[in-house]
Scaffold this motif. Structure first.
Motif, PDB file in Angstrom:
ATOM      1  N   LEU A  73     -17.731  -2.926  -5.213  1.00 42.28           N
ATOM      2  CA  LEU A  73     -16.633  -3.387  -6.073  1.00 42.28           C
ATOM      3  C   LEU A  73     -16.707  -4.882  -6.310  1.00 42.28           C
ATOM      4  O   LEU A  73     -16.387  -5.363  -7.410  1.00 42.28           O
ATOM      5  CB  LEU A  73     -15.291  -3.013  -5.436  1.00 42.28           C
ATOM      6  CG  LEU A  73     -15.067  -1.515  -5.193  1.00 42.28           C
ATOM      7  CD1 LEU A  73     -13.729  -1.280  -4.517  1.00 42.28           C
ATOM      8  CD2 LEU A  73     -15.151  -0.730  -6.505  1.00 42.28           C
ATOM      9  N   ARG A  74     -17.147  -5.634  -5.300  1.00 46.46           N
ATOM     10  CA  ARG A  74     -17.314  -7.089  -5.479  1.00 46.46           C
ATOM     11  C   ARG A  74     -18.367  -7.385  -6.540  1.00 46.46           C
ATOM     12  O   ARG A  74     -18.195  -8.261  -7.395  1.00 46.46           O
ATOM     13  CB  ARG A  74     -17.722  -7.736  -4.159  1.00 46.46           C
ATOM     14  CG  ARG A  74     -16.617  -7.851  -3.118  1.00 46.46           C
ATOM     15  CD  ARG A  74     -17.165  -8.464  -1.846  1.00 46.46           C
ATOM     16  NE  ARG A  74     -16.164  -8.525  -0.801  1.00 46.46           N
ATOM     17  CZ  ARG A  74     -15.328  -9.536  -0.618  1.00 46.46           C
ATOM     18  NH1 ARG A  74     -15.386 -10.578  -1.433  1.00 46.46           N
ATOM     19  NH2 ARG A  74     -14.445  -9.522   0.362  1.00 46.46           N
ATOM     20  N   ASP A  91     -17.005  -6.485  -9.993  1.00 40.31           N
ATOM     21  CA  ASP A  91     -16.010  -7.478 -10.420  1.00 40.31           C
ATOM     22  C   ASP A  91     -16.695  -8.768 -10.865  1.00 40.31           C
ATOM     23  O   ASP A  91     -16.274  -9.401 -11.843  1.00 40.31           O
ATOM     24  CB  ASP A  91     -15.046  -7.766  -9.271  1.00 40.31           C
ATOM     25  CG  ASP A  91     -13.951  -8.741  -9.679  1.00 40.31           C
ATOM     26  OD1 ASP A  91     -13.185  -8.427 -10.605  1.00 40.31           O
ATOM     27  OD2 ASP A  91     -13.879  -9.840  -9.088  1.00 40.31           O
ATOM     28  N   VAL A 111     -17.939  -8.319 -14.422  1.00 35.01           N
ATOM     29  CA  VAL A 111     -16.866  -8.414 -15.414  1.00 35.01           C
ATOM     30  C   VAL A 111     -16.438  -9.870 -15.601  1.00 35.01           C
ATOM     31  O   VAL A 111     -16.222 -10.333 -16.735  1.00 35.01           O
ATOM     32  CB  VAL A 111     -15.668  -7.544 -14.987  1.00 35.01           C
ATOM     33  CG1 VAL A 111     -14.486  -7.752 -15.924  1.00 35.01           C
ATOM     34  CG2 VAL A 111     -16.073  -6.075 -14.965  1.00 35.01           C
ATOM     35  N   ARG A 112     -16.321 -10.609 -14.502  1.00 36.58           N
ATOM     36  CA  ARG A 112     -15.907 -12.015 -14.606  1.00 36.58           C
ATOM     37  C   ARG A 112     -16.955 -12.854 -15.345  1.00 36.58           C
ATOM     38  O   ARG A 112     -16.608 -13.857 -15.987  1.00 36.58           O
ATOM     39  CB  ARG A 112     -15.651 -12.596 -13.217  1.00 36.58           C
ATOM     40  CG  ARG A 112     -14.314 -12.129 -12.626  1.00 36.58           C
ATOM     41  CD  ARG A 112     -13.931 -12.872 -11.359  1.00 36.58           C
ATOM     42  NE  ARG A 112     -14.658 -12.380 -10.203  1.00 36.58           N
ATOM     43  CZ  ARG A 112     -15.574 -13.051  -9.533  1.00 36.58           C
ATOM     44  NH1 ARG A 112     -15.910 -14.283  -9.914  1.00 36.58           N
ATOM     45  NH2 ARG A 112     -16.185 -12.531  -8.487  1.00 36.58           N
ATOM     46  N   TRP A 144     -10.713   2.115  -9.174  1.00 38.25           N
ATOM     47  CA  TRP A 144     -11.094   0.900  -8.457  1.00 38.25           C
ATOM     48  C   TRP A 144     -11.457  -0.257  -9.381  1.00 38.25           C
ATOM     49  O   TRP A 144     -11.430  -1.411  -8.956  1.00 38.25           O
ATOM     50  CB  TRP A 144     -12.277   1.186  -7.522  1.00 38.25           C
ATOM     51  CG  TRP A 144     -11.940   2.081  -6.367  1.00 38.25           C
ATOM     52  CD1 TRP A 144     -12.347   3.365  -6.172  1.00 38.25           C
ATOM     53  CD2 TRP A 144     -11.101   1.757  -5.252  1.00 38.25           C
ATOM     54  NE1 TRP A 144     -11.828   3.871  -5.009  1.00 38.25           N
ATOM     55  CE2 TRP A 144     -11.055   2.906  -4.422  1.00 38.25           C
ATOM     56  CE3 TRP A 144     -10.383   0.626  -4.875  1.00 38.25           C
ATOM     57  CZ2 TRP A 144     -10.328   2.937  -3.240  1.00 38.25           C
ATOM     58  CZ3 TRP A 144      -9.657   0.658  -3.705  1.00 38.25           C
ATOM     59  CH2 TRP A 144      -9.626   1.793  -2.892  1.00 38.25           C
ATOM     60  N   LEU A 145     -11.800   0.033 -10.639  1.00 36.93           N
ATOM     61  CA  LEU A 145     -12.248  -1.028 -11.558  1.00 36.93           C
ATOM     62  C   LEU A 145     -11.449  -0.952 -12.870  1.00 36.93           C
ATOM     63  O   LEU A 145     -12.023  -0.735 -13.943  1.00 36.93           O
ATOM     64  CB  LEU A 145     -13.755  -0.894 -11.836  1.00 36.93           C
ATOM     65  CG  LEU A 145     -14.668  -1.071 -10.625  1.00 36.93           C
ATOM     66  CD1 LEU A 145     -16.084  -0.606 -10.947  1.00 36.93           C
ATOM     67  CD2 LEU A 145     -14.678  -2.530 -10.170  1.00 36.93           C
ATOM     68  N   GLN A 158     -10.262  -3.291 -14.545  1.00 38.60           N
ATOM     69  CA  GLN A 158     -10.593  -4.392 -15.452  1.00 38.60           C
ATOM     70  C   GLN A 158     -11.720  -4.046 -16.416  1.00 38.60           C
ATOM     71  O   GLN A 158     -11.969  -4.781 -17.378  1.00 38.60           O
ATOM     72  CB  GLN A 158     -10.960  -5.656 -14.647  1.00 38.60           C
ATOM     73  CG  GLN A 158     -12.206  -5.549 -13.780  1.00 38.60           C
ATOM     74  CD  GLN A 158     -11.909  -5.045 -12.385  1.00 38.60           C
ATOM     75  OE1 GLN A 158     -11.184  -4.078 -12.222  1.00 38.60           O
ATOM     76  NE2 GLN A 158     -12.475  -5.695 -11.384  1.00 38.60           N
TER      77      GLN A 158
END
Length: 450
Positions: free
Chosen positions: A283-284, A287, A290-291, A323-324, A326
């Motif tokens: 997940l890190r 993320d 996406v960032r 979980w995601l 975003q």
């Protein structure tokens, strides 16, 4: 046709340093310890008036075929077979070693034109080693220092003798039209998630080093793949562990190289192990993608190990959206590099996500959507004053980015911004990509001016 030059030699003689010098970038990881390079890395080199393809290889070592060192040697031998010219490097400061002599014989048996290079020739300590190089019977050694750039003119003169006389060997540049440019795809994930195995399956050959050992890949290796008319440039990267567990300097360099590949990619495939999916580190990584504003595709690898579980694909889809959020709606593809299952679906998902990442929405439909959205669910009043949402436009794509002009931008609640983003994603079909929404206030003509 572009000439191919392979840089070969025993470990720690400066092959990757010379490779970086020839391509003009710090592409290959370099460290004082031997054996840093494992996979073969390719690049476009320019030296003087010459342009050619150059391959950096792992250090040649005597080892059993099934061992990691033996598999590294097999990769190097494949590079030798692919090359037109070999640059055989020795360490002039260390002098000749029995390993140098053994692999000089390998270079000779290959039948390829071989240029002997005495690297690290700066300083008096290197004179004796350079003279010893004559004993290999590979002709006059080219004395240079890849680290300091000394002697590169001599290398040009040696290479010119190996190139054909036609003009294609000089100043050749491959210019790709926009419609034919491959999609840049970085493959990220935890160690031993199956990244290299997947890319080998897409290529249909053992191009990248694989095995049961975790952390085999160190450099970010780029390979070109074309499948069903879709051109991809795939970047295999080192496995990313939790930051607290990364202590070794070389592993830090490998992870940094992988992050750089992600930043320059257009689509990022995050590999997750089907037997342990959606762990904290997975997940890190997602993320981070996406960032960074990259399009996201989830590839659940080793699907052959869970194919007996009923509804596993649907479960993975639901887990991804949970979980995601975003990147809600991102493609989730069950794949197996071992059996080849799901490879075509993965390529199709990459192509579709890339198209979404580049999508532009016209201003008129955007503002009709804004009127309908704010009518159904107007922004909340803050401190008794309404917030006015005036109009919206999309100034850029890659990823889709929108600017919303409003009053009191700093007062609009984060929850309402998420509501708008989710509305944009659902209405204009933007799954799996980050959406940037910037709030801007129009100048107040009645405000007091200096």
């Amino acid at each position: 046709m572009t000439m191919t030059v392979a840089i070969v030699g025993r470990p720690n003689v400066g092959k990757s340093t010379l490779f970086n010098r020839l391509v003009g970038k710090r592409l290959a990881l370099v460290d004082d310890r031997p054996g840093v390079t494992r996979d073969r890395r390719e690049g476009e080199a320019r030296l003087g008036h010459l342009s050619f393809r150059v391959i950096d290889t792992a250090g040649l070592e005597e080892a059993k075929a099934e061992s990691l060192e033996g598999r590294m040697r097999a990769q190097t031998e494949a590079a030798i077979d692919d090359a037109d010219v070999l640059l055989f490097l020795i360490d002039a400061r260390a002098g000749l070693t029995p390993t140098d002599r053994a692999f000089a014989e390998l270079a000779r048996r290959s039948g390829k034109h071989t240029i002997l290079v005495a690297n690290k020739s700066e300083g008096r300590d290197a004179v004796a080693g350079a003279l010893d190089a004559y004993a290999l019977g590979l002709g006059d050694p080219v004395e240079l220092s890849a680290e300091h750039g000394e002697g590169m003119g001599e290398l040009v003169r040696a290479l010119v003798q190996c190139f054909p006389d036609d003009d294609e060997a000089f100043d050749e540049e491959v210019e790709e039209r926009d419609g034919e440019r491959p999609i840049r795809v970085a493959v990220l994930g935890r160690p031993n998630a199956g990244k290299s195995t997947l890319i080998n399956a897409l290529l249909g050959e053992d191009r990248l080093l694989t095995g049961p050992e975790a952390g085999i890949t160190r450099d970010s290796i780029a390979v070109d793949v074309e499948r069903h008319g879709v051109k991809l440039k795939l970047f295999d990267t080192a496995g990313m562990r939790k930051r607290a567990r990364v202590e070794d300097k070389l592993e830090k360099l490998s992870v940094a190289d992988g992050l750089r590949a992600a930043r320059f990619a257009e689509v990022v495939v995050v590999m997750m192990d089907a037997t342990h999916p959606f762990e904290e580190q997975d997940l890190r990584i997602a993320d981070l993608v996406v960032r960074e504003g990259r399009a996201l595709v989830i590839a659940v690898s080793k699907s052959d190990l869970v194919r007996d579980q009923a509804g596993i694909a649907k479960k993975m889809r639901e887990e991804a959206d949970h979980w995601l959020p975003q990147a809600r709606g991102m493609p989730v593809v069950m794949v197996s590099g071992l059996t080849g299952d799901g490879l075509d679906r993965l390529v199709k998902a990459i192509e579709q996500t890339y198209e979404v990442w580049n999508r532009r929405v016209a201003t008129n439909p955007l503002n009709r959507w804004l009127i309908e959205t704010t009518t159904d669910h107007p922004p909340p009043a803050v401190s008794g004053r309404r917030i006015k949402l005036r109009y919206i436009t999309q100034p850029k794509s890659r990823p889709p980015s929108f600017v919303l002009f409003c009053s009191r931008a700093d007062a609009l609640p984060e929850s309402y911004i998420r509501y708008l983003v989710n509305g944009l994603r659902a209405t204009f079909d933007l799954p799996g990509v980050p959406i940037r929404l910037t709030l801007r206030e129009k100048d107040n003509p009645y405000a007091e001016k200096d």
